[in-house]
Scaffold this motif. Sequence first.
Motif, PDB file in Angstrom:
ATOM      1  N   TYR A  26       0.860  -1.183   0.000  1.00  0.00           N
ATOM      2  CA  TYR A  26       0.000   0.000   0.000  1.00  0.00           C
ATOM      3  C   TYR A  26       0.901   1.240   0.000  1.00  0.00           C
ATOM      4  O   TYR A  26       2.105   1.148   0.240  1.00  0.00           O
ATOM      5  N   TYR A  28       1.569   4.030   1.800  1.00  0.00           N
ATOM      6  CA  TYR A  28       2.445   4.415   2.912  1.00  0.00           C
ATOM      7  C   TYR A  28       3.585   3.415   3.063  1.00  0.00           C
ATOM      8  O   TYR A  28       4.717   3.796   3.347  1.00  0.00           O
ATOM      9  N   LYS A  68     -10.155  -4.170   3.885  1.00  0.00           N
ATOM     10  CA  LYS A  68     -10.495  -3.457   5.118  1.00  0.00           C
ATOM     11  C   LYS A  68      -9.482  -3.855   6.186  1.00  0.00           C
ATOM     12  O   LYS A  68      -9.333  -5.025   6.508  1.00  0.00           O
ATOM     13  N   ARG A  72     -10.645   0.423   8.295  1.00  0.00           N
ATOM     14  CA  ARG A  72     -10.380   1.405   7.246  1.00  0.00           C
ATOM     15  C   ARG A  72     -10.116   0.669   5.944  1.00  0.00           C
ATOM     16  O   ARG A  72      -9.573  -0.435   5.950  1.00  0.00           O
ATOM     17  N   ARG A  74      -8.009   0.053   2.709  1.00  0.00           N
ATOM     18  CA  ARG A  74      -6.613   0.245   2.308  1.00  0.00           C
ATOM     19  C   ARG A  74      -6.468  -0.298   0.892  1.00  0.00           C
ATOM     20  O   ARG A  74      -6.882  -1.400   0.595  1.00  0.00           O
ATOM     21  N   LYS A  75      -5.822   0.507   0.029  1.00  0.00           N
ATOM     22  CA  LYS A  75      -5.570   0.081  -1.355  1.00  0.00           C
ATOM     23  C   LYS A  75      -4.203  -0.570  -1.429  1.00  0.00           C
ATOM     24  O   LYS A  75      -3.197   0.027  -1.066  1.00  0.00           O
ATOM     25  N   TYR A  76      -4.195  -1.790  -1.922  1.00  0.00           N
ATOM     26  CA  TYR A  76      -2.938  -2.498  -2.164  1.00  0.00           C
ATOM     27  C   TYR A  76      -2.683  -2.510  -3.664  1.00  0.00           C
ATOM     28  O   TYR A  76      -3.586  -2.738  -4.458  1.00  0.00           O
TER      29      TYR A  76
END
Length: 110
Positions: A26, A28, A68, A72, A74-76
Motif C-alpha cells: 500500500y 504508505y 479493510k 479502514r 486500504r488500497k494495495y
Amino acid sequence: MGNQKLYKGSLQTIILKLLGENDKMYGYEITQRVKQLTKGELNITEGALYPALHKLEAEGLLDVEVAKVDNRLRKYYKLTENGTKETVNRLAELEEFIKTMQTIVNPKFA
C-alpha cells in the motif's frame, strides 16, 4: 540528497521494482520502504506517489486491491503481468542511464 528532483524521473521505476520484490504494497508502505532503503535520503511525498501509482494503474501495469484493515479501507497495489515485463524494461533503461551518467560525472570509474 537535498535535490529530490533528480529522483523524480525514476519514481515509477522505483515503485515497479518494489512491487516486483513484494507481492503487494500500500502507498504508505512504499514510502517507508524507500525511506528505509535509502537511509532517509529519499522521501516520497503523497503528492508524488499517488499520481505515479494512478498513472501506472492507467497504463495497465498495476492492479489495485481494496481491503479493510482496522476498520479502514486500504488500497494495495500489485504488478500485472504486463507490469512485471515492463519492470524489467524500465530497470534496464535506468541501469543504462546510470552508466551513462557515470561516464560523464566520474569517467575514471566508468
